[in-house]
Scaffold this motif. Structure first.
Motif, mmCIF file in Angstrom:
data_model
loop_
_atom_site.group_PDB
_atom_site.id
_atom_site.type_symbol
_atom_site.label_atom_id
_atom_site.label_comp_id
_atom_site.label_asym_id
_atom_site.label_seq_id
_atom_site.Cartn_x
_atom_site.Cartn_y
_atom_site.Cartn_z
ATOM 1 N N ALA A 2 1.902 5.368 0.275
ATOM 2 C CA ALA A 2 1.657 6.633 0.974
ATOM 3 C C ALA A 2 2.665 7.604 0.357
ATOM 4 C CB ALA A 2 1.864 6.492 2.471
ATOM 5 N N THR A 41 6.336 6.684 0.391
ATOM 6 C CA THR A 41 6.405 5.470 1.217
ATOM 7 C C THR A 41 5.670 4.327 0.539
ATOM 8 O OG1 THR A 41 6.490 6.768 3.246
ATOM 9 C CG2 THR A 41 5.740 4.504 3.474
ATOM 10 N N LEU A 42 6.186 3.130 0.738
ATOM 11 C CA LEU A 42 5.447 1.919 0.389
ATOM 12 C C LEU A 42 5.398 1.031 1.625
ATOM 13 C CD1 LEU A 42 6.859 1.051 -3.153
ATOM 14 C CD2 LEU A 42 4.567 1.893 -2.606
ATOM 15 N N ASN A 43 4.197 0.633 2.004
ATOM 16 C CA ASN A 43 4.018 -0.274 3.138
ATOM 17 C C ASN A 43 3.851 -1.682 2.590
ATOM 18 O OD1 ASN A 43 3.862 1.877 5.154
ATOM 19 N ND2 ASN A 43 1.957 2.396 4.122
ATOM 20 N N ASP A 86 -1.257 11.540 4.982
ATOM 21 C CA ASP A 86 0.065 12.060 4.605
ATOM 22 C C ASP A 86 0.301 13.459 5.151
ATOM 23 O OD1 ASP A 86 0.816 9.838 3.082
ATOM 24 O OD2 ASP A 86 -0.402 10.535 1.409
ATOM 25 N N SER A 90 3.708 -5.858 3.174
ATOM 26 C CA SER A 90 3.489 -6.944 4.135
ATOM 27 C C SER A 90 3.561 -8.271 3.403
ATOM 28 C CB SER A 90 2.164 -6.768 4.864
ATOM 29 O OG SER A 90 1.114 -6.590 3.957
ATOM 30 N N PRO A 108 4.851 4.903 -4.830
ATOM 31 C CA PRO A 108 4.589 5.829 -3.717
ATOM 32 C C PRO A 108 3.844 7.065 -4.220
ATOM 33 C CG PRO A 108 6.907 5.239 -3.846
ATOM 34 C CD PRO A 108 6.285 4.770 -5.098
ATOM 35 N N THR A 143 0.859 -1.193 0.000
ATOM 36 C CA THR A 143 0.000 0.000 0.000
ATOM 37 C C THR A 143 0.890 1.236 0.000
ATOM 38 O OG1 THR A 143 -0.135 -0.058 2.400
ATOM 39 C CG2 THR A 143 -1.919 -1.098 1.194
ATOM 40 N N SER A 202 5.941 -7.092 8.135
ATOM 41 C CA SER A 202 5.544 -5.887 7.408
ATOM 42 C C SER A 202 6.625 -4.835 7.624
ATOM 43 C CB SER A 202 4.192 -5.361 7.884
ATOM 44 O OG SER A 202 4.264 -4.978 9.229
ATOM 45 N N TYR A 203 6.744 -3.961 6.643
ATOM 46 C CA TYR A 203 7.798 -2.956 6.730
ATOM 47 C C TYR A 203 7.415 -1.777 5.846
ATOM 48 C CZ TYR A 203 12.499 -1.004 7.031
ATOM 49 O OH TYR A 203 13.570 -0.186 7.273
ATOM 50 N N SER A 204 7.824 -0.589 6.268
ATOM 51 C CA SER A 204 7.567 0.612 5.482
ATOM 52 C C SER A 204 8.878 1.105 4.886
ATOM 53 C CB SER A 204 6.966 1.711 6.371
ATOM 54 O OG SER A 204 5.695 1.335 6.808
ATOM 55 N N ASN A 246 10.638 4.049 3.313
ATOM 56 C CA ASN A 246 10.412 5.490 3.313
ATOM 57 C C ASN A 246 11.415 6.193 2.390
ATOM 58 O OD1 ASN A 246 8.337 5.377 5.304
ATOM 59 N ND2 ASN A 246 9.928 4.973 6.816
#
Lengths: 596, 219
Positions: A361, A364-366, B147, A368, A466, A359, A399-401, A403
């Motif tokens: 942001a 950022t990419l989250n 955000d 999992s 992102p 997903t 899971s990891y973000s 950034n």
């Protein structure tokens, strides 16, 4: 008839009530008071409440309890079972109008009063530590109460024991660092075999008290009130110790009611000794337990080492030390360091994980993924053209973000599982009786990663872009200060176009974001100036027109119009180029005039 | 962005119901005429159903909305009023490049209404008072994303509303007298109101239908 009924009821109770049976807190009842209430309501539950190690914040009441049997409230370990007052103004334990109640093996702290005894008989307060602070009262017993206060340690209280009757016996206790030990001075009977040291006033010392000298607690800071070798309170009390059958020690760890556990081992440190030993080995060290029962000169206690690979927490069932001949636990003897030799760390290939979700942001990419069998960690691969461009070890998470990525850029992502053997270790102390039940609780667990790292194949590659979340519906905001001021209203089509241009084309790269940041910093001032000087508005509108035109072309124009504009631009540039070429090659005066 | 037929039918039913109530009220005859109030104050809470077709995909279908307002009675049945409301809901947004939905979005609408209201009141202490009205609306909005982006602004529009007021004084006359004596409140009504709002810019309509339950005091 009623007497006959009572007789049969008593007989039935004697037959039915399982004396010695226990209920447990918090396993059976969430609170101590709930367990007391249950025992009172249902005699068949037994007569002992066993309280597991932990902190219990309650105001406990034995009120009007008379069950024709002794009710015992017992902590699992004095040093690790804490009673605190929920309401500080109310005693932690109140025994009122009750008979035959025993309270033992607790540490009382954080309350104005530890125990209040009112109009009760057959009460025993034994083998507890009272450390309530120098404005608190540890035990308050009224004149109608008959109680035995046995083998307690009173440290740093205002008044340790305030009693209203000489029928209450005070025996084998240690009073250290209190304002007043035993009060009032007028009641002097039934005080025997107590140790006093460093109290502002001992109050009533009674008889058989050893000379005033330091009881030598192991560690007041850690709350370890066991006695060190050389303490004057060792073997100085009345009766015998349940632990070793010698004359009773004074304080919480002597006499008939003492808990048998040495204090938990502190400051365990583990390190990899493989390079020194030449094979997988672990160095373990710890602080010595200085209790006289562990450090006894002729019958010393020792330490047990527990270990396991890939399994945290007890039971520690490692089997591989010294080629399998030193299974867990290892009796290290009376030492404070030990090397667990010749281990065989497991060599396992973890399964391949699968990315379940990406997903986005802003920047950022989250990511999992599902847990892979045998994985002790994961490695994330990501890049614009290939996942192998970057990698990051993310630990044992699923899971990891990621950034600080670039908005609007497509990233390829994959994940792999890692395996490396992990050893989990704990240390216990045992006393000189060599009785397995006289072993301390496990120390805080330590872990150590050893052996080679195995990595699975990469998961299937997935992509993510992102980008900032775009709210629904997409509405204009008041961000375009200058344009808003110039065009009079922020939701004019021109301002909206500029805002879209900002979101889509400027915020997607660093120079654009820098420009927007500067604009938001300085724009409001310019906008205010334009508002105050409306004569500038036409000029600003004209200045913004090229930008608006570009934005309009990008967002509003059809592909045909965009193509026509691009072709017109190319044609114009071509014409200009040709004209300039002719200009340069023409004869100087007349011919150039013709060209003009 | 077009209102669904269901929504229109619901609003129509409420209006017809209100008119029917008004006819019932007209059937009654005036008796005595105590002091007539000049001002009113109201507080109402209700559910909001957005006019946006895709609203349900992103936000709670019918979030709560509250509203306070005051009116001046130009003459007994006709009033002009000002009210302020607020609706806030949490939902998700779009990731247009990734072509997915997600993230966090907090959406707040704050409508300001200036209304002209006609009440079918024929005598003081009338038990049921139907009313209809409408006027100008300005809806202020604020969207905050996970955000940290914020979008604020406002749309102009209009609204129509209809409802029926139930005079509570009839059920507790002593209490009503006390309120009149101590606080100057002449009448207290419990009311049910339907409101339809349209505030459209570039085919985006921030309006919708609201159904309120409220308390109104006249003094």
């Amino acid at each position: 008839m009623s007497h006959l009924n009572s007789f049969f009821a008593a007989i039935a109770l004697m037959v039915v009530v399982p004396h010695g049976w226990a209920v447990s807190v918090p396993a059976d009842y969430e609170t101590i008071q709930a367990a007391i209430n249950a025992l009172e309501a249902n005699p068949t539950l037994g007569d002992t409440i066993e309280v597991a190690r932990g902190v219990y914040t309650e105001n406990i009441s034995f009120s009007n309890i008379s069950l024709n049997r002794t009710i015992t409230l017992q902590g699992e370990e004095t040093a690790a079972t804490f009673l605190e007052a929920k309401d500080a103004a109310v005693a932690i334990v109140t025994v009122s109008g009750a008979t035959d109640v025993v309270v033992r093996n607790f540490t009382f702290r954080n309350g104005d009063t530890g125990v209040v005894l009112n109009n009760s008989t057959g009460v025993i307060i034994a083998s507890n530590v009272f450390r309530l602070g120098n404005s608190s009262l540890a035990i308050n017993s009224d004149e109608a109460t008959v109680a035995d206060i046995l083998n307690n340690t009173f440290y740093d209280n205002d008044t340790a024991v305030l009693r209203g009757s000489e029928f209450s016996k005070i025996t084998n206790n240690i009073f250290n660092n209190n304002n007043v030990a035993i009060s009032p001075n007028t009641l002097t009977g039934a005080v025997v075999y107590n140790c006093f040291h460093n109290n502002d006033s001992d109050g009533v010392r009674g008889t058989q008290a050893p000379p005033n000298s330091d009881p030598l607690f192991v560690s007041i800071d850690l709350g370890d009130f066991h006695l060190k070798q050389g303490s004057p309170c060792i073997n100085a009390g009345n009766g015998t110790d349940i632990i070793d059958d010698t004359s009773a020690d004074m304080g919480a760890y002597g006499g008939d009611y003492a808990d048998v556990f040495p204090f938990k081992v502190q400051r365990v440190v583990v390190s990899d000794a493989s390079s020194r030993e030449g094979n997988p080995s672990i160095d373990v060290s710890w602080s010595a337990n200085e209790s006289h029962r562990v450090t006894h000169t002729t019958r010393a206690g020792g330490y047990m080492l527990y270990y396991d690979s890939d399994q945290s927490g007890p039971p520690y069932e490692g089997t591989d030390a010294l080629g399998g001949t030193f299974p867990s636990p290892i009796d290290a003897g009376n030492v404070t360091s030990y090397t667990i030799p010749d281990l065989t760390p497991p060599n396992i290939n973890p399964a391949v994980p699968t990315i379940s979700n990406i997903t986005p942001a802003s920047q950022t990419l989250n990511i999992s993924w599902g847990a892979a069998a045998s994985a002790t960690g994961y490695r994330l691969y990501y890049g614009v053209n290939d996942p192998g461009e970057n990698q990051v070890d993310v630990g044992a998470v699923t899971s990891y973000s990621l950034n600080n990525l670039s908005n609007g850029v497509t990233y390829s992502i994959a994940v792999s599982a890692l395996y490396q053997a992990t050893y989990y270790l704990s240390v216990t102390a045992y006393d000189n009786t060599r009785n397995s039940s006289h072993e301390s609780a496990y120390s805080d667990e330590k872990s150590l990663v050893m052996g080679s790292e195995n990595e699975s194949d990469l998961s299937a590659t997935m992509t993510g872009i992102p980008e900032p979340v775009e709210p629904f519906p997409l509405l204009p905001d008041e961000g375009c200060f200058i344009a808003t001021a110039a065009f009079g209203y922020y939701d004019t089509p021109q301002v909206q176009l500029l805002r879209h241009f900002r979101d889509r084309y400027l915020l997607s790269h660093f120079p654009g974001r820098w420009f927007v940041k500067q604009y938001y910093t300085h724009g409001p001032k310019a906008a205010r100036y334009i508002e105050r000087h409306p004569e500038w508005k036409p000029a600003v509108r004209v200045a913004l027109l090229p930008l608006i035109a570009i934005a309009w072309i990008l967002f509003k124009a059809s592909w045909f119009v965009q193509a026509v504009i691009v072709m017109s631009g190319v044609t114009m540039l071509g014409a200009l180029y040709l004209r300039r070429k002719k200009w340069k090659s023409a004869p100087v005066n007349h011919a150039r005039e013709k060209l003009l | 962005m077009i209102r669904s037929p269901d929504t229109n039918h619901k609003a129509m039913f409420i209006v017809l119901f209100t008119l029917a109530c008004s006819l019932l009220a007209m059937a009654s005859q005036a008796k005595d005429e105590p002091t007539t109030p000049h001002w009113s104050f109201e507080f109402k809470v209700g559910k909001f159903e957005s006019a946006l077709d895709e609203w349900d995909t992103y936000y709670d279908k019918t979030p709560y909305q509250w509203n306070i307002g005051g009116s001046y009675k130009i003459f007994r049945p006709l009033e002009i009023g000002l009210s302020l409301g607020k609706m806030t809901t949490n939902g998700v947004g779009d990731f247009p490049l990734q072509q997915s939905m997600g993230g966090d979005v907090n959406f707040t609408l704050m409508p300001v209404n200036i209304s002209l209201l006609y009440r079918f009141v024929f005598y003081e202490k009338q038990l049921l008072v139907p009313y209809v009205g409408g006027g100008w609306t300005r809806i202020y909005y604020r969207q905050k994303t996970g955000d940290g982006d914020k979008f604020e602004g406002s749309f102009n529009g209009h609204h129509l509303k209809a409802g029926v007021q139930l005079l509570l004084d009839s059920f507790d006359k002593k209490g009503a007298r006390n309120l009149q004596r101590r606080m100057g409140i002449d009448n207290t009504y419990l009311f049910l109101e339907a409101q339809s709002t349209e505030a459209k810019e570039d085919a985006v309509d921030l309006g919708g239908d609201s159904l309120f339950l409220g308390l109104l005091m006249e003094y």
